[in-house]
Scaffold this active site. Sequence first.
Site, PDB file in Angstrom:
ATOM      1  N   GLU A 102     -12.627  11.329   2.754  1.00 55.23           N
ATOM      2  CA  GLU A 102     -11.826  10.578   1.584  1.00 55.23           C
ATOM      3  C   GLU A 102     -12.526   9.399   1.261  1.00 55.23           C
ATOM      4  O   GLU A 102     -12.071   8.203   1.595  1.00 55.23           O
ATOM      5  CB  GLU A 102     -10.584  10.459   2.417  1.00 55.23           C
ATOM      6  CG  GLU A 102      -9.538  10.235   1.560  1.00 55.23           C
ATOM      7  CD  GLU A 102      -9.135   8.680   0.887  1.00 55.23           C
ATOM      8  OE1 GLU A 102      -9.109   8.293  -0.276  1.00 55.23           O
ATOM      9  OE2 GLU A 102      -8.985   7.795   1.851  1.00 55.23           O
ATOM     10  N   ASN A 140       2.539  10.304   6.849  1.00 52.58           N
ATOM     11  CA  ASN A 140       1.438   9.339   7.348  1.00 52.58           C
ATOM     12  C   ASN A 140       1.708   9.359   8.868  1.00 52.58           C
ATOM     13  O   ASN A 140       2.151   8.082   9.336  1.00 52.58           O
ATOM     14  CB  ASN A 140       1.305   8.319   6.400  1.00 52.58           C
ATOM     15  CG  ASN A 140       0.179   7.424   6.890  1.00 52.58           C
ATOM     16  OD1 ASN A 140      -0.640   7.924   7.548  1.00 52.58           O
ATOM     17  ND2 ASN A 140       0.017   6.335   6.244  1.00 52.58           N
ATOM     18  N   TYR A 163       0.761  -1.297   0.136  1.00 56.72           N
ATOM     19  CA  TYR A 163      -0.020  -0.073   0.074  1.00 56.72           C
ATOM     20  C   TYR A 163       0.892   1.265  -0.079  1.00 56.72           C
ATOM     21  O   TYR A 163       1.749   1.439   0.801  1.00 56.72           O
ATOM     22  CB  TYR A 163      -0.867  -0.001   1.181  1.00 56.72           C
ATOM     23  CG  TYR A 163      -1.584   1.154   1.409  1.00 56.72           C
ATOM     24  CD1 TYR A 163      -2.591   1.799   0.621  1.00 56.72           C
ATOM     25  CD2 TYR A 163      -0.882   2.350   2.269  1.00 56.72           C
ATOM     26  CE1 TYR A 163      -3.278   2.991   0.659  1.00 56.72           C
ATOM     27  CE2 TYR A 163      -1.427   3.824   2.263  1.00 56.72           C
ATOM     28  CZ  TYR A 163      -2.566   3.883   1.755  1.00 56.72           C
ATOM     29  OH  TYR A 163      -3.447   5.349   1.797  1.00 56.72           O
TER      30      TYR A 163
END
Length: 722
Positions: free
Chosen positions: A472, A244, A82
């Site tokens: 999102e 992140n 990811y």
Amino acid sequence: MTGAKTAEHASSTLSLWRNLQSIKKSLKPVVLDGTALTIPDVIAVARHAVQPSISRDGELAKRLQRSVECLSAYLAKDTVVYGVNTGFGGSADVRTDDMLDLQIGLLQHQNCAIVSPHDKDVNNNAERLPSDVMQPEWVRGAMVTRANQNIRGHSAVRLEVLEGLIAMLNKDIVPLVPLRGTISASGDLMPMGYIAGALMGNPDVFVQVGRGKQARVLPASQALQETGLYTTGLGPKEGLALINGTAPSCSLASLVLYDAQQLAYLSQVCTAFASEAMAGNVDWAAPFIHAIRPHPGQIEVAANIRRALRGSQLVVGLEKRKHSGNGLWQDRYSTRTAPQWVGPYLEDLLLAQRQIETELNSTSDNPLVDATPLPGCPPPSGEVFSGGNFQAVAITSAMDKTRLALQMIGRMMFSQVSEIIHPSTNNGLEANLNASDKANFTFKGMDINMSAYMSELAALAHPVSAHVMSAEMHNQGINSLAFVSARRTMEAVSIVRMMAACHLYVCTQAVDLRACHLLFFDEVSSKLANAGMGISEDGHKKIMETIELAWKAANESHWCDRIKPTSDALWSVLAKLLAEEGQSGSSLASLADWHSKIAAIVEETARGVFYPNLAITTRHVASLLGDGTAPIYNHIRETLEVPLHCGLDDDPLYCHRRGLPYEKKKTLGSWLGFIHESLKGDLMDEVMGALDGGIDVRRNGVTVSAVNGAKEANGTNGTNGY
């Protein structure tokens, strides 16, 4: 105090303060190793220009390299990772082989918030437009926190990238990071996106270089070039690893928590000060009461207040008990229940501190590389795991608790100030703390201000976590709003600091007035005893009780207006005394003579004690105060030179319009501003220094008391005296 555990909050707060003082004095950098970053470290870098550095431990470099190599090996197996060969968030079903441009694409869609033009021009904001960017100290804290979190070796970030982040700090390059736009769910993506964009030299991401009048705002590319820094570009996961995570929320929470802990302790000293201002009966602080309801926070607050009041001559109930007398027998709730009111929130604040301290040294990005041996875990597998460590609810929880604690503290101080200013509740002080000899409203406006502060503080108390919205593409269906919560809590800190400044100013004015009253009563009593009127000891006592009660009751204006009602109250008690002492044959003449002499003593003494012939001195008043409050009083009166305020006579406009000297006259707000500003620095250091001495910290075998030192320096030697 009954043991170390009862002082857990005070000890923890003092430890934070001591550690920060040590870092500032050492002139050494804060060394990052991923395991030992502290709240004082963050404060030192963010606020005090202490430079950070990355540990040169060879194992640290190895673990960073291992995480990079593990990710590379994992990708070589044609595995999907990811954010490395997929899209982001709700777009993770997208696949790509262009891994380096993918990281730039990540920054591209996160560099989307608002930086106003006036924020880019540090020298041109004459309209005082509100800023749309974070304060530089917030950003500095985020940068050092993120570097520390990435250093842990689970994020596949090269050492040179993190060294670039630290080099920016040490070159005083601070990105302009938008204030709004993060939901702190997949980390604080937007804020860290601007920091990462600056690190990569984006020509349309702006940075501040330098501080104060020397500060300039430049494009990041220009700033890096001018300071000799260079960008390494981003590896396959490095953009995601940088942005992140929880660093901005955690950094701001650290700044907030440091201030909130000190304000929480200060509120206890303020309560002691308020008790002195109102000449309270503080047996509510007795250890027995709290030992039989043994909540740790409650026990500690009572102990802290007792310590602050140690040696005070203005209260009863500790060294000396009150068993008889007139007036309100027990203090009102705002002081009497302070241990029960504040105590539970000290426990919450300690939990909040532990949550933040854990987060500072945690890995909070995603995905994570299992490349470093960890205690209690199987040997590293080299696998890459997707999880949710970026979800910053630990910080939301810490900040929501802290903000509610601040609201409760503010509510207590608001109530105490109202009680001190109001003539019906302040135990005989003048209405609005009017120290002059004419009608004045002196501190009335401050009572209104406190109400305004309290209303805003109460509005902030609602938990931010209750307002989560899906975001999102519904991928971020739950999100922490940690940064928003930290921002709101920083607002609460600012408001409570203003309230504390008001509280301290009010108490300082009030204890001066209280000292005047005590001196007045003492001198009237002495003159009455030496007047040769043949009054018995019991009669003397009854006359003084009458004078004190009448004087306190007539407190709705100024001291001059108290003289007549006090004199009038003497007629009945004197008539009774004359009858009791067998002088009825000449009672009318004796009564008039006694009354005339005593009334003259009252008036003469009042005119010699109160404004404009003030008989008290700062030294005298300080000698009456407790070990915890005397240093604050001395700092306000001596260091900051904030005088007793006498209403119109001390107003610059009033003096200016009448051709009187006004150069040293200031509005109440200006004097209050000095106290408020000092609470950000030296006055709070005074409070913490008094705590340091007050909990019997031993140095070289000798108990040091900062409070006794302050009293001795002021010439009182800890004893009474005018």
